[in-house]
Write an enzyme that holds these catalytic residues in place. Structure first.
Site, PDB file in Angstrom:
ATOM      1  N   GLY A  14       0.669   5.333   6.335  1.00  0.00           N
ATOM      2  CA  GLY A  14       0.363   6.751   6.230  1.00  0.00           C
ATOM      3  C   GLY A  14       0.817   7.602   7.399  1.00  0.00           C
ATOM      4  N   SER A  15       1.860   7.148   8.128  1.00  0.00           N
ATOM      5  CA  SER A  15       2.312   8.003   9.240  1.00  0.00           C
ATOM      6  C   SER A  15       2.864   9.329   8.708  1.00  0.00           C
ATOM      7  CB  SER A  15       3.339   7.279  10.119  1.00  0.00           C
ATOM      8  OG  SER A  15       4.555   7.126   9.454  1.00  0.00           O
ATOM      9  N   ASN A  16       3.513   9.299   7.558  1.00  0.00           N
ATOM     10  CA  ASN A  16       4.004  10.561   6.981  1.00  0.00           C
ATOM     11  C   ASN A  16       2.857  11.426   6.476  1.00  0.00           C
ATOM     12  OD1 ASN A  16       7.066  10.831   6.904  1.00  0.00           O
ATOM     13  ND2 ASN A  16       6.751   8.690   6.302  1.00  0.00           N
ATOM     14  N   LEU A  86       3.940   3.666  -3.580  1.00  0.00           N
ATOM     15  CA  LEU A  86       4.848   2.656  -4.132  1.00  0.00           C
ATOM     16  C   LEU A  86       4.698   2.364  -5.620  1.00  0.00           C
ATOM     17  CD1 LEU A  86       4.939   0.235  -1.058  1.00  0.00           C
ATOM     18  CD2 LEU A  86       6.365   2.225  -1.555  1.00  0.00           C
ATOM     19  N   ASN A 103       8.981  13.443  -3.461  1.00  0.00           N
ATOM     20  CA  ASN A 103       8.953  12.084  -2.896  1.00  0.00           C
ATOM     21  C   ASN A 103       9.870  12.011  -1.684  1.00  0.00           C
ATOM     22  OD1 ASN A 103       8.424   9.211  -2.834  1.00  0.00           O
ATOM     23  ND2 ASN A 103      10.458   8.884  -3.723  1.00  0.00           N
ATOM     24  N   HIS A 105      12.262   9.161   0.299  1.00  0.00           N
ATOM     25  CA  HIS A 105      12.836   7.823   0.154  1.00  0.00           C
ATOM     26  C   HIS A 105      13.585   7.482   1.451  1.00  0.00           C
ATOM     27  CE1 HIS A 105      14.159   4.322  -2.051  1.00  0.00           C
ATOM     28  NE2 HIS A 105      15.327   4.478  -1.448  1.00  0.00           N
TER      29      HIS A 105
END
Ligand code: GAR
Length: 191
Positions: A14-16, A86, A103, A105
């Site tokens: 969850g760093s993003n 995911l 999203n 990627h």
């Protein structure tokens, strides 16, 4: 909650998700109203708690049941942002949020996309193929995984000394730098 709310979906560290939450804390009319997670032990749940953002954990059967929309409505979701999420998004959900699911990627799509290409698997394949470049792709989600309209790409050089871990670090840096800004621009109709 704000004028426009984002629900962030994540499956892992969850760093993003954290960068998105922090970015929108400083934005008056857009906020991250919840974090939705399909893994009960994922570190993203700790991060959300520390940052004071509510979270919801769900399993595969509830995700595939249209009642799931009620859980999103509770957080007044206008946009869904997949930040290291995911699972494939079911069609009813894409239909309920047309062009409102974004999203990220960790590669330069259309290369290194599709089934099985996520997280570390992507970086392993890029290194194994001795690619000179990799990067990130931020795109809309439609019925075909990894194939919605591209909003943004950024490139990074891959050196002979790079490993899947060092490449993952470089990619995370790029993601943290660009993802929140691109999401905000898109919500404001600028992309
Ligand atoms: C990110 O690198 C993201 O691009 C990738 O998972 C990582 C999650 O990191 N997403 C995919 O592979 C989706 N196909 P984080 O949990 O630290 O944000």
């Amino acid at each position: 909650m704000s004028d426009r709310n984002i629900v962030v979906f994540a499956s892992g560290s969850g760093s993003n998700a954290e960068q998105l939450i922090k970015h929108f804390e400083a934005v008056e009319d857009i906020s991250v109203s919840a974090v939705f997670c399909n893994k009960p032990n994922a570190y993203v749940l700790e991060r959300a708690k520390k940052l004071g953002v509510p979270s919801e954990v769900f399993d595969r059967s509830s995700f595939h049941d249209e009642q799931f929309l009620n859980r999103l409505q509770k957080f007044e979701a206008d946009f869904i942002v997949l930040a290291g999420f995911l699972w494939k998004v079911p069609e009813y959900l894409i239909g309920a949020f047309p062009d409102k699911i974004i999203n990220i990627h960790p590669a330069l799509l259309p290369s290194y996309g599709g089934k099985g290409m996520y997280g570390q698997h992507v970086h392993e394949a890029v290194i194994a193929n001795k690619e000179p470049f990799s990067g990130i792709t931020i795109h809309l989600v439609n019925e075909n995984y990894d194939e919605g309209r591209t909003l943004f790409q950024a490139k990074v050089a891959v050196g002979a000394e790079d490993t899947p871990d060092s490449l993952a670090q470089k990619i995370h840096q790029l993601e943290h730098q660009h993802f929140p800004v691109v999401v905000e621009d898109y919500i404001r109709g600028l992309r």
